[in-house]
Design a protein around this motif. Structure first.
Motif, PDB file in Angstrom:
ATOM      1  N   UNK A  63      15.924  37.921  44.829  1.00  0.00           N
ATOM      2  CA  UNK A  63      16.477  38.570  43.625  1.00  0.00           C
ATOM      3  C   UNK A  63      16.370  37.717  42.367  1.00  0.00           C
ATOM      4  N   UNK A  76      11.386  37.269  43.728  1.00  0.00           N
ATOM      5  CA  UNK A  76      12.232  38.460  43.748  1.00  0.00           C
ATOM      6  C   UNK A  76      12.700  38.785  45.162  1.00  0.00           C
ATOM      7  N   UNK A  98      27.168  30.396  33.233  1.00  0.00           N
ATOM      8  CA  UNK A  98      26.367  31.558  33.628  1.00  0.00           C
ATOM      9  C   UNK A  98      27.064  32.900  33.397  1.00  0.00           C
ATOM     10  N   UNK A 125      21.856  30.322  39.459  1.00  0.00           N
ATOM     11  CA  UNK A 125      22.429  31.182  38.414  1.00  0.00           C
ATOM     12  C   UNK A 125      22.125  32.648  38.695  1.00  0.00           C
ATOM     13  N   UNK A 126      22.870  33.555  38.058  1.00  0.00           N
ATOM     14  CA  UNK A 126      22.638  34.987  38.288  1.00  0.00           C
ATOM     15  C   UNK A 126      21.240  35.419  37.830  1.00  0.00           C
ATOM     16  N   UNK A 127      20.853  36.606  38.298  1.00  0.00           N
ATOM     17  CA  UNK A 127      19.502  37.143  38.024  1.00  0.00           C
ATOM     18  C   UNK A 127      19.154  37.126  36.554  1.00  0.00           C
ATOM     19  N   UNK A 128      20.069  37.601  35.709  1.00  0.00           N
ATOM     20  CA  UNK A 128      19.700  37.754  34.306  1.00  0.00           C
ATOM     21  C   UNK A 128      19.660  36.432  33.563  1.00  0.00           C
ATOM     22  N   UNK A 129      20.274  35.443  34.112  1.00  0.00           N
ATOM     23  CA  UNK A 129      20.125  34.108  33.523  1.00  0.00           C
ATOM     24  C   UNK A 129      18.709  33.602  33.792  1.00  0.00           C
ATOM     25  N   UNK A 132      19.271  45.935  38.624  1.00  0.00           N
ATOM     26  CA  UNK A 132      17.888  45.647  38.244  1.00  0.00           C
ATOM     27  C   UNK A 132      17.070  46.920  38.133  1.00  0.00           C
ATOM     28  N   UNK A 168      23.755  38.547  27.370  1.00  0.00           N
ATOM     29  CA  UNK A 168      23.929  37.634  28.514  1.00  0.00           C
ATOM     30  C   UNK A 168      24.671  36.385  28.069  1.00  0.00           C
ATOM     31  N   UNK A 193      16.204  35.470  33.995  1.00  0.00           N
ATOM     32  CA  UNK A 193      15.382  36.216  33.024  1.00  0.00           C
ATOM     33  C   UNK A 193      15.319  35.460  31.698  1.00  0.00           C
ATOM     34  N   UNK A 194      16.463  34.976  31.237  1.00  0.00           N
ATOM     35  CA  UNK A 194      16.509  34.247  29.961  1.00  0.00           C
ATOM     36  C   UNK A 194      15.675  32.970  30.040  1.00  0.00           C
ATOM     37  N   UNK A 243      23.832  29.663  28.726  1.00  0.00           N
ATOM     38  CA  UNK A 243      23.922  30.426  29.985  1.00  0.00           C
ATOM     39  C   UNK A 243      23.782  29.529  31.209  1.00  0.00           C
ATOM     40  N   UNK A 270      19.830  29.529  26.111  1.00  0.00           N
ATOM     41  CA  UNK A 270      19.561  29.096  27.481  1.00  0.00           C
ATOM     42  C   UNK A 270      20.546  28.015  27.908  1.00  0.00           C
ATOM     43  N   UNK A 309      14.345  37.285  39.073  1.00  0.00           N
ATOM     44  CA  UNK A 309      13.283  37.859  38.233  1.00  0.00           C
ATOM     45  C   UNK A 309      12.663  36.704  37.445  1.00  0.00           C
TER      46      UNK A 309
END
Lengths: 292, 388, 281
Positions: free
Chosen positions: C29, C26, A283, C82-86, A94, A234, C88-89, A279, A276, C31
Motif C-alpha cells: 500500500x 503498492x 504524519x 508513514x501513511x500512504x499519502x505521506x 486510494x 495532508x 505520495x508527498x 509530514x 515534506x 503509492x
C-alpha cells in the motif's frame, strides 16, 4: 520592508486560492470520505460555464448562477461513482483517489479540446473590479479581497455546518460508516446526495471568487494547483478545515516570499520540501487529521 | 541523300524513344501528394498548432486550386503529437517508411525525440517553427527556418532600445522552457549593446498569480520590461503592471513566441501601447498575403494571423518547388533517392519566394529574414521598425 | 517488423517496467511516485555517462540500476512507516526537486534537453531480456513467503504486525527493488529515445502509470503487461482524430475499471481460474 509587506499581502491572495480549494477538498473527505483530486477541475469547468454565460448574456447574476449550477451538476454526477466505491465491503480511500484522477483527466481533455478551442478564457475587468487599496508596492485588488474574505467565511460556515448542526453530524456519520448509519435509520442516499449538493454550491462560489481573483481560466489551471491542494490537506491533517485555512494561507505567503526573493523555479521545491518535513515529523498533519 | 534521310529518321526515332523513356521515368506515380505534418493540435500549445495546421492546409488548397503539384493534388495529413516525446516518436514511426518528407514536429521535446528516428531512416524533417539551435543538431536531415538566435535577436532589442532611449534598466521575465532562456540571453546581448542594464526574473511554469513576481520586478526600479514567457503569462503580467501603475507601455516588449491568441484575449485593453516583435509584417501588400490574411480572419473570428502562421504555409510551397524542380515522381522504388533530392533542394534553395519574404537557404540555414517591431494601437499591431 | 511496431513494443517495455516499479511497493500500500524521479535521475545519468564520459552501454545499465536502487533505499529510511499519502508527498516533492535541478543545470542540458545519446544495437532484444529477467524476479517475490506477507500487510497492517511480519522492513525492501527497476527503465528510455526532455518526468507520467497499474490490476504483475500494451497502443492503432483524445479514453477506462472491476482486469482470482482450467485440460 515595504517589499516584504507587499509580498505578504500577495501571499494572502495566493493563499486564498489554496484555502478555497482545500476547503472543498476537505469537505469531500469529511462528508463522503473520498480524496476528490478532481475538485479543482470541477471548479475550473464551472468557471468556463460562467464565462460562457457572461459572453452570451453580459449578465453578472446569470453568470454567477451558471457557475453554481454547473458545479452542483458536476458534483452530483460524480456522486454515484464515489457512492459505488464507498458501498464496497473493503473501502479503500486510494480507489477514490484513483477514480478522481480519472475524472480529472476526462475534464481537462474536454476543456482543452472542446471549449473555446482549448484557448484560455478571460473575464471582463469589471468582474473583478478596481483596486481596493494601493500604497507603493502594496496592492490589494477587489478580487483578491473577496477571495480572501470569502475563503475565511466559507471555512467558518462549513466548520459550523459540519460540527454544530444536525445535518453536519449526519454527513460525518454516513462518511464514517454507511452501514452503521443505515442501521440507525439515517437516510443515507438522501444525505449523500445533499452532501454533494453542498460541495457543488461551495465549488460554484469558489469558481466565482477565482474568476474575480484571476481574471481568466485555462484547461490546465486546475492541474497547476491540484498537487499543492493535496499537499496542503495532508500537511494540515486530512479533513481538518481550520488546519487547511492556516496551512493554505501560510503556503501562499511562503511561496510569495520565495518567489520574491529567490529564483522562481525553486519556490515550488521549497514549498514541497517544507511540507515534506512537516509530514515526516508529524504524519497525521500539523493540526491532526479529522479522519482516520 | 536517302542515307541521310534514313539517319535522320533513325535519330528522330532514337530521340523520341529516349524522351519517352525519360518522360516515363519522370512521370508522377502518386494519385496525390500526401505530406504528413507532426503538429501539436492538443495540449498547452494547441492554439499555436491550430493556426499552423490551418496555414499548411490553406497552402494545399491554394496549390490544388492552381493545378496541384505536377498535376496532382496535395493533401496535408496532421499527426497530433501533443507535447509528448513518446507520442511524437510513435507518430513519426507511422510515416517514416513511406513519406517523401515530413513537416514538423513542433514542440522542442518532440523534435528531439522524433527527428533522430526520421534521420536514421533517411527521412527529411522540416521543423520550421523551432530555433536554429534545435534544428541544427540534426543537420543535414533538417533545416532551420531562422538564423542562429544570437545573430537574429540582438538587433531586435537594440532597435527597441533605440526607440526608447530613456530606458536605462530593463527587467526581463524569463520562463524556463525549451529555447526561451537562450532567446532571453540573446535579448540581453542586444540591450547591453545599447548600454541598457538587464536583470532577469525567472517565471515558474505553473505560476498562477503574478503579483509577487511583478513586485519583485518593480522593486528593481526598471524603465522597461521584456517578456520572454508564454502568451498567457505575458498578458497577466502586463495587467498586473498596469494595476500597479505602470504607465510607459511602449517600454514593455513582448517576444514573438507570446504573440498568440491568449495574449490578446486575456490582455485586452491593457495591451494598448505595448511593443511586440515577430517575423510577420501585417502591413505587407503582397497579394498572396492579403488573401491569406482575409481567409485567416474569416476562419478565426476576425483575429489576425499568429506570429508563426506563415511558416508552414511557406514550407508547403517550398516542398512544392522541390518536387517540381527536381521532377519528383513519388515512385516508392525511388523513395530514398527522391527524399535526398527534396532535402538537398530545400536546404540550398535560392530566392525562395515566401508569402512575405524572399530568402536563400545555404546548407539549411537561411540568410537573414528580418524581423518587425510593432506597437499595439486600438488592438492592432502597427509597424514602428524593421530589422533587415 | 515495421518501425511503428518496434517503437510500440519498445515503449510498452518501458511502461511495463515503470508500472511494475509502482506495483511492487503498492503490494504493501505504498503509492511510490518517487520511481518517476528515480527514472529521471538514471535517464540523465545514462545520457551523461554515455555522451560525456564515453561509458559502454552495459556499464551504464548496471550503474543505473544500482543508482536507482540506492536512491530508493536511502529515501526509504526517510519514509519509514508513514501513511500512504505521506509517501505520495515524498514522491511529488522529489519529482519537483529533480525537474528543477535538471532545468537549472546547463551540464544536463537545462530546459533545452539532453541530446545525442548513442543508439545501441538490438535495443529491443535487450529490453526483452531485461523485462523477462525482472518479470521472473517479481514472479518469485509474488509467489514466495515475502509475497504472502505483503498481501497480509495490504489487507490489514495491524494483523501483519500481530503475526510477526515487519511491514517497515518489507516496505523498504520493495522500495529499493522498485528503485532498481525504475533505474533500468530510465537507462533504457534514454538509449531508446536518444534524447531527454525534463517535462517528460512529471506528474503526467505518474497519471499514465497509475492508469496502467489500476486498469491492469494492482494485485498481480500480469495485468500490467496487458494494460501497457492496450494503453500504449491507443496512440498508434487508432486514427489521429480519435487518439488525440487519448487522455479522455484513459480517464474513462480508469473510472470504469474502478467502478466495475476495482481490483483491475487481471486479478489473482482470475489467474487462479485460468490455472485451474489449464490444469483441467
Amino acid at each position: 520592508m515595504e517589499i516584504v509587506l507587499a509580498q505578504i499581502v500577495n501571499g494572502f491572495s495566493l493563499g486564498s486560492i489554496y484555502v478555497l480549494l482545500v476547503t472543498g477538498f476537505n469537505l469531500m473527505l469529511l462528508v463522503a470520505r473520498i480524496i476528490q483530486f478532481a475538485y479543482p477541475q470541477f471548479v475550473v469547468l464551472s468557471m468556463y460555464a460562467s464565462w460562457a454565460v457572461l459572453e452570451s448574456t453580459n449578465n453578472i447574476f446569470l453568470a454567477a448562477l451558471a457557475a453554481i449550477i454547473s458545479s452542483i451538476i458536476l458534483n452530483l454526477l460524480s456522486e454515484p461513482i464515489f457512492r459505488r466505491i464507498n458501498n464496497r465491503e473493503n473501502v479503500d480511500i486510494n480507489a477514490s483517489f484513483v477514480a478522481s484522477m480519472g475524472l480529472s483527466m476526462i475534464i481537462v481533455e474536454i476543456m482543452s479540446h472542446s471549449i473555446n478551442n482549448g484557448f484560455p478564457v478571460s473575464f471582463p475587468d469589471y468582474w473583478g473590479g478596481k483596486n481596493l487599496f494601493s500604497f507603493g508596492y502594496i496592492n490589494l485588488g477587489r478580487g483578491e479581497f473577496y477571495a480572501l474574505t470569502g475563503g475565511i467565511i466559507l471555512v467558518a460556515i462549513f466548520f459550523y455546518l459540519l460540527y454544530h448542526t444536525h445535518y453536519g453530524r449526519v454527513f460525518r456519520a454516513i462518511a464514517e460508516s454507511r452501514k452503521t448509519a443505515k442501521q440507525v435509520g439515517l437516510a443515507v442516499l438522501k444525505s449523500s446526495i445533499l452532501s454533494y449538493l453542498v460541495a457543488g454550491i461551495l465549488g460554484g462560489i469558489i469558481a466565482i471568487l477565482f474568476s474575480m481573483l484571476l481574471g481568466s481560466a485555462s484547461p490546465w489551471l486546475g492541474e497547476s494547483v491540484a498537487l499543492k491542494v493535496l499537499a496542503v490537506s495532508i500537511t494540515a491533517g486530512l479533513g481538518n478545515l481550520k488546519g487547511g485555512l492556516y496551512v493554505g494561507l501560510s503556503l501562499g505567503i511562503l511561496e510569495s516570499l520565495a518567489v520574491g526573493f529567490l529564483a522562481g523555479s525553486w519556490a515550488n521545491v521549497i514549498a514541497f520540501v517544507l511540507m515534506l518535513i512537516v509530514v515526516l515529523t508529524k504524519p497525521e498533519g500539523l493540526f491532526g487529521a479529522a479522519i482516520e | 541523300m536517302r542515307n541521310l534521310f534514313k539517319i535522320f529518321i533513325f535519330s528522330l526515332i532514337v530521340v523520341v524513344a529516349f524522351s519517352g523513356v525519360s518522360f516515363a521515368q519522370n512521370e508522377v506515380k502518386v494519385e496525390k501528394w500526401t505530406i504528413p505534418f507532426l503538429n501539436s493540435v492538443t495540449g498547452p500549445i494547441a492554439s499555436i498548432g491550430e493556426y499552423m495546421s490551418w496555414s499548411a492546409k490553406y497552402a494545399a488548397r491554394e496549390i490544388n486550386a492552381n493545378g496541384g503539384i505536377r498535376g496532382k493534388d496535395v493533401e496535408i495529413k496532421i499527426y497530433d503529437t501533443g507535447v509528448e516525446p513518446d507520442k511524437g516518436i510513435k507518430q513519426m514511426s507511422k510515416v517514416v517508411d513511406d513519406a517523401l518528407v515530413v513537416m514538423g514536429p513542433v514542440p522542442e521535446a518532440v523534435i528531439m525525440a522524433a527527428v533522430p528516428l526520421a534521420a536514421r531512416n533517411g527521412l527529411f524533417s522540416m521543423p520550421v517553427s523551432t530555433s536554429y539551435e534545435y534544428a541544427q543538431k540534426y543537420f543535414p536531415w533538417t533545416l532551420s527556418w531562422y538564423p542562429p538566435t544570437d545573430e537574429k535577436l540582438p538587433p531586435i532589442t537594440e532597435l527597441w532600445a533605440e526607440k526608447n532611449p530613456e530606458m536605462k534598466k530593463v527587467v526581463q521575465f524569463v520562463e524556463k522552457w525549451a529555447a526561451w532562456p537562450g532567446m532571453a540571453d540573446a535579448h540581453q546581448i542586444g540591450l547591453e549593446n545599447k548600454n541598457v542594464e538587464v536583470e532577469n526574473i525567472e517565471v515558474p511554469q505553473n505560476m498562477v498569480t503574478f503579483d509577487s513576481l511583478v513586485v519583485k520586478a518593480l522593486s528593481k526600479n526598471p524603465d522597461g520590461i521584456l517578456l520572454t514567457t508564454n502568451s498567457d503569462k505575458a498578458a497577466k503580467i502586463i495587467k498586473q503592471l498596469e494595476d500597479r501603475g505602470w504607465k510607459d507601455k511602449e517600454n514593455i516588449l513582448v517576444f514573438s513566441s507570446a504573440d498568440d491568441t491568449p495574449l490578446y484575449t486575456i490582455g485586452g485593453k491593457a495591451l494598448e501601447g505595448i511593443s511586440i516583435y515577430n517575423y510577420i509584417n501585417p502591413n505587407s501588400n503582397n497579394p498572396r498575403w492579403l488573401k491569406f490574411k482575409e481567409e485567416y480572419k474569416k476562419d478565426h473570428d476576425g483575429k489576425a494571423p499568429g506570429s508563426l502562421a506563415t511558416n508552414y504555409y511557406d514550407a508547403v510551397y517550398m516542398i512544392k518547388e522541390a518536387i517540381e524542380n527536381k521532377k519528383i515522381t513519388g515512385d516508392p522504388a525511388k523513395l530514398e533517392e527522391e527524399r535526398k533530392m527534396i532535402r538537398d533542394y530545400t536546404r540550398n534553395v535560392d530566392n525562395f519566394e515566401g508569402i512575405q519574404l524572399t530568402w536563400d537557404m545555404n546548407e539549411g540555414v537561411p540568410g537573414s529574414k528580418g524581423a518587425f517591431l510593432f506597437k499595439i494601437i486600438d488592438g492592432e499591431k502597427k509597424l514602428i521598425g524593421e530589422v533587415k | 517488423m515495421s518501425i511503428t511496431f518496434n517503437y510500440f513494443i519498445g515503449f510498452s517495455f518501458i511502461y511495463i517496467l515503470m508500472a511494475w516499479a509502482i506495483y511492487l511497493p503498492y503490494r504493501v500500500k505504498d503509492l511510490h511516485f518517487l520511481t518517476v524521479a528515480t527514472m529521471a535521475v538514471t535517464a540523465y545519468f545514462s545520457g551523461v555517462a554515455a555522451v560525456n564520459w564515453g561509458w559502454p552501454f552495459y556499464l551504464v545499465l548496471i550503474s543505473g540500476i544500482l543508482l536507482g536502487a540506492l536512491i530508493s533505499y536511502i529515501i526509504s529510511f526517510v519514509i519509514g512507516d508513514v501513511p500512504t499519502f505521506t509517501v505520495v508527498i515524498v514522491g511529488i516533492t522529489f519529482i519537483f526537486i529533480t525537474k528543477t535541478v535538471i532545468e537549472n543545470t546547463d551540464y544536463l542540458g537545462g530546459t533545452m534537453g539532453f541530446f545525442a545519446i548513442p543508439a545501441v544495437d538490438n535495443i529491443l532484444l535487450i529490453m526483452t531480456g531485461i523485462t523477462l529477467v525482472i518479470s521472473y524476479f517479481l514472479y518469485m517475490i509474488d509467489n514466495s513467503q515475502l509475497g504472502r506477507a505483503a498481501s497480509v500487510i495490504f489487507a490489514d497492517k495491524k494483523m501483519a504486525y500481530s503475526l510477526g511480519i515487519k511491514p517497515k522492513r518489507i516496505g523498504r525492501l520493495f522500495q529499493t527493488i522498485s528503485g532498481g527497476i525504475a533505474g533500468s527503465a530510465g537507462v533504457l528510455y534514454a538509449y531508446f529515445t536518444g534524447s531527454l526532455f525534463p517535462d517528460f518526468f512529471s506528474f503526467h507520467l505518474v497519471g499514465t502509470l497509475m492508469t496502467i497499474v489500476f486498469i491492469g490490476g494492482y494485485s498481480t504483475m500480469w495485468g500490467i503487461i496487458f494494460s501497457a500494451l492496450i494503453l500504449g497502443g491507443v496512440p498508434i492503432l487508432l486514427p489521429s482524430a480519435v487518439s488525440s483524445w487519448k487522455n479522455l479514453i484513459y480517464g474513462v477506462l480508469l473510472v470504469s475499471v474502478i467502478l466495475i472491476k476495482p481490483d483491475g482486469l487481471i486479478t489473482k482470482k482470475f489467474l487462479w481460474k485460468i490455472k485451474n482450467k489449464i490444469k483441467g485440460m
